[in-house]
Scaffold this active site. Structure first.
Site, PDB file in Angstrom:
ATOM      1  N   ASP A 165      56.770  36.207  40.002  1.00 45.67           N
ATOM      2  CA  ASP A 165      56.899  36.473  38.560  1.00 45.67           C
ATOM      3  C   ASP A 165      55.829  35.798  37.706  1.00 45.67           C
ATOM      4  O   ASP A 165      55.605  36.181  36.573  1.00 45.67           O
ATOM      5  CB  ASP A 165      58.277  36.014  38.051  1.00 45.67           C
ATOM      6  CG  ASP A 165      59.418  36.662  38.809  1.00 45.67           C
ATOM      7  OD1 ASP A 165      59.209  37.772  39.328  1.00 45.67           O
ATOM      8  OD2 ASP A 165      60.512  36.064  38.899  1.00 45.67           O
ATOM      9  N   MET A 662      31.158  48.265  54.126  1.00 43.77           N
ATOM     10  CA  MET A 662      32.562  48.451  53.707  1.00 43.77           C
ATOM     11  C   MET A 662      32.980  47.323  52.753  1.00 43.77           C
ATOM     12  O   MET A 662      33.919  47.459  51.986  1.00 43.77           O
ATOM     13  CB  MET A 662      33.493  48.532  54.918  1.00 43.77           C
ATOM     14  CG  MET A 662      33.562  47.273  55.749  1.00 43.77           C
ATOM     15  SD  MET A 662      34.460  47.550  57.282  1.00 43.77           S
ATOM     16  CE  MET A 662      36.130  47.400  56.711  1.00 43.77           C
TER      17      MET A 662
END
Length: 780
Positions: A165, A662
């Site tokens: 949170d 990548m």
């Protein structure tokens, strides 16, 4: 200069540390547990797992078990908590805490490391305050002797905040928040493609209890149309405003709408706003095809991000350090992160401030609640407000200044988020925004066009560089670029890019003597996967690359575990900068990382082989070695692979893997989207200020040649700071294209210790207990 403090000089001999996870789980808790265990064992303390949180502490028995180095192998990449977490009613009673104290004393544990939320940490503090009373009571009952009461007279507590949170005051990021954002953004990106196909509106509900952090940052990171958070409830009549904004966006040819709702969202009368309620509103008023997606526990699951692994590992070390240095007079503390700095804060100060936010919100003092949440939350909210809705041309100021934006260097994920933010903030500031395609090369060719608010819609989540980027430096093109600046009447410049952007800006700055056209405010924002730009701890794109490396290493480790007795050599990008190799090694639990900044020779390679040979005799029969692409001219990836193969014959076999480009691709991580958005917004606001300061009213033009109008905006420890590029020259190693001093090198010994090497670890920066800084509350 005070004496330096080294980790290896601290002794944990004779001490016992218990580690437990409590409350809701969060990704990265295992990385914290691993760091505490290994750091504890490294200083010769005994370390105990306490299974199932406080319940295990009360129940005792097999729930409290001594652990070894290997006990925490292979848990770094696992989400949740391997030692379990449970809500415990018994610990809330004195009888329960009495049992817990008895169980700890019997094992000689007087140091507790608690990983959890504010409730768990408050419980730990109460336990500490009652400790001597609990021991006296146990002695009276005859359960422990007087000798034990004396010997174990004090309990030390250190907390780490594990909660997705991010609702804990005093810390910028709690363990698990970044990973939860990864889950949310993955879902939003997937939903956006389907929503576009059908011209749908999606209402997404995210977790966060009474804190709107996850909702706010994910709204910033995906360019949502609207966000509902508890700390900033919408004004009266928000229903009309919401519908107007959605229909305006559709009128601008936008095929989808995304609305993000925090689970604790409320209106200005403290009444809940639910996702279903919003869906009904949109369907009834606008008739849009609307769907609700509640993300739920997906946000808590999955593998931890690279950021969370590094954060948790750093905090685990700091926690052991704090326990070793604790005295009976030291208050229980929380180890936390402020900017890029690990800090210690008094536990109860943080808890009280966290609880105060709720009281303030209950009293409907929402501005205060936002400020109490901290600087990072407030900045996110202010940036969101500026970016989310376009004002009508009548409401906008009109400066008539022309500001150009360009990308320079190699592509980095997050560049597009920065361009979007810059364009929209610039328009809000009243400027005309111009986009330059293909860097300085495109500039010289006149590839410059005005760019509008709608042109950058949907850019936040796109990888690469939509504007196009080139490594070409401006030096040989100065005449042509100056001509294009004059022709387009460009009054300020924002450059988003890597080391080439920095070199380019130095060249433009030097050219001011010859060309008046460059006597305009110029600023650069660092964006490169290599993270090698002087003047900034972080650059846009590095976090995405680090996550790519970490994900790949996780897969490779699984492959190696399957075949047993296998060592992988992995080559990472970064030029001469070892950031990706070093931090990738820390985040993936590698055995070694070879980097240019720390010279190595054949003896060290031999020692690493020997170390891996010993490791193969344990239960962990796999190895992972990272090498930065330019770490050594002669000890190439092939050389190291062949050396390991030869020396490891009969003990382990070897494979190599070059990760290549990548690392530059892929969708930007939440951190890079958010960092790019915030840093570009700050850069444009700075340019606005400098434009006003350098406007020559008599001549009706912009002119400035002071060095403080050619700046690099970078993250330095705890702050974003503007630094004149001329002053950064002394900090730069131009030959190797890296800063002379790099903060992350201090974390290098941490990687080695966690891989079971004996090394010297300077922890002089640690140890000062700070106080929670209360924000100066401004009146609305």
């Amino acid at each position: 200069m005070p004496d330096k403090k080294f980790f290896e000089n601290l002794s944990g001999a004779g001490k016992a540390i218990g580690v437990l996870t409590s409350g809701g789980d969060a990704q990265g808790m295992n990385a914290a547990v691993r760091a505490v265990v290994r750091m504890g064992i490294y200083v010769e303390a005994k370390v105990y797992f306490i299974y199932e949180g406080y319940q295990g502490l009360v129940d005792g028995g097999d729930n409290i078990a001594e652990v070894s180095w290997e006990s925490v192998s292979s848990i770094l990449q696992v989400g949740g908590t391997v030692i379990g977490s449970a809500r415990c009613k018994a610990f809330r009673t004195r009888e329960g805490r009495l049992k817990a104290a008895c169980n700890l004393v019997k094992r000689g544990i007087t140091n507790l490391c608690v990983i959890g939320g504010d409730g768990s940490l408050t419980g730990a503090n109460l336990f500490r305050e009652e400790w001597s009373g609990l021991l006296d009571e146990l002695a009276q009952k005859g359960e422990i002797d007087d000798e034990a009461v004396k010997k174990y007279a004090y309990l030390n507590i250190v907390g780490m905040v594990g909660s997705i949170d991010n609702d804990f005051c005093g810390t910028d990021m709690t363990i698990g928040t970044d990973s939860a954002l990864h889950r949310i953004i993955e879902v939003v990106d997937a939903i956006m493609t389907t929503a576009q196909s059908h011209q749908r509106t999606f209402v997404l509900e995210v977790m966060g209890r009474h804190c709107g952090y996850l909702a706010l940052v994910s709204a910033l990171a995906c360019g949502a149309d609207w966000v509902f958070i508890p700390e900033y409830p919408p004004e009266q009549g928000w229903e009309d405003q919401l519908c107007t904004r959605l229909s305006e966006n559709r009128a601008r040819k936008k095929r989808l709408n995304i609305i993000i709702v925090a689970e604790g969202a409320i209106d200005c009368h403290n009444k809940p706003i639910t996702s279903e309620q919003i869906k009904e509103l949109v369907v009834q008023r606008l008739g849009y095809d609307t769907r609700v997606t509640i993300l739920g526990h997906v946000q808590r699951g999955g593998t931890p991000s690279a950021f969370d692994r590094i954060l948790a590992s750093r905090m685990g070390v700091e926690a052991v350090l704090a326990l070793l240095e604790a005295t009976p007079k030291t208050p229980a503390c929380v180890v936390s992160l402020s900017g890029n700095q690990a800090v210690r804060l008094p536990l109860m100060e943080c808890v009280q401030m966290t609880q105060e936010v709720q009281k303030v919100m209950d009293g409907r003092r929402f501005l205060e609640a936002v400020q109490l949440r901290g600087r990072s939350f407030e900045n996110n909210l202010n940036t969101y407000k500026l970016l989310s809705s376009k004002k009508s041309s009548g409401e906008l100021p009109k400066t008539n200044f022309n500001v150009a934006v360009l990308n320079v260097g190699a592509p980095a994920a997050g560049m597009n988020a920065a361009v979007r933010s810059a364009v929209r903030i610039g328009i809000t500031e009243g400027h005309n925004m111009f986009a330059v395609t293909d860097g300085f090369e495109g500039f010289a060719k006149g590839q410059i066009k005005e760019i509008s608010w709608g042109d950058v819609g949907g850019w936040t989540g796109q990888g690469g560089s939509i504007l196009g980027t080139k490594r070409t430096l401006p030096g040989k093109l100065l005449n042509m670029i100056a001509e294009k600046i004059r022709a387009n009447n460009i009054n300020a410049l924002l450059i988003i890019g890597g080391f080439e952007a920095y070199l380019g800006l130095l060249e433009l700055s030097a050219a001011r003597e010859t060309y008046e056209e460059f006597c305009i405010p110029m600023v650069m924002v660092p964006a490169t996967v290599s993270n090698n730009v002087p003047g900034s701890d972080f650059s846009i794109g590095a976090d995405t690359a680090l996550n790519t490396i970490t994900d790949t290493c996780d897969r490779i480790k699984l492959s190696a575990s399957g075949t047993k007795r296998r060592v992988f050599i992995i080559e990472t990008m970064g030029g001469y900068c070892g950031y990706l190799a070093n931090m990738g090694a820390l985040a993936s639990g590698a055995d070694a990382a070879y980097i240019f900044e720390e010279k190595f020779d054949i003896r060290e390679l031999q020692a690493n082989v020997e170390h891996l040979t010993q490791k193969m005799k344990t239960s962990i029969q796999r190895g992972l070695v990272l090498r930065n692409e330019n770490s050594s001219e002669n000890y190439t990836t092939d050389f190291i692979y062949q050396l390991y193969s030869e020396e490891g014959k009969g003990v382990f076999d070897c494979r190599k893997n070059v990760l290549g480009h990548m690392q530059q691709g892929g969708a930007p991580s939440p951190f890079d989207r958010n960092f790019g958005t915030k840093i570009a917004a700050k850069a444009i606001l700075w340019l606005s200020k400098k434009l006003v300061e350098s406007y020559q009213r008599e001549e009706g033009k912009i002119f400035t040649n002071s060095e403080d109008t050619v700046c690099l905006l970078g993250m330095r420890r705890r702050n974003l700071v503007f630094q004149p590029v001329g002053q950064l020259k002394d900090e730069t190693d131009f030959e190797h294209r890296i800063p002379k001093e790099q903060w992350w090198l201090k974390l290098r010994p941490l990687m080695k210790i966690l891989a079971k090497y004996k090394t010297s670890y300077d922890v002089s920066d640690s140890g000062q207990l700070e106080h929670v800084r209360r924000p100066k509350l401004t009146e609305a």
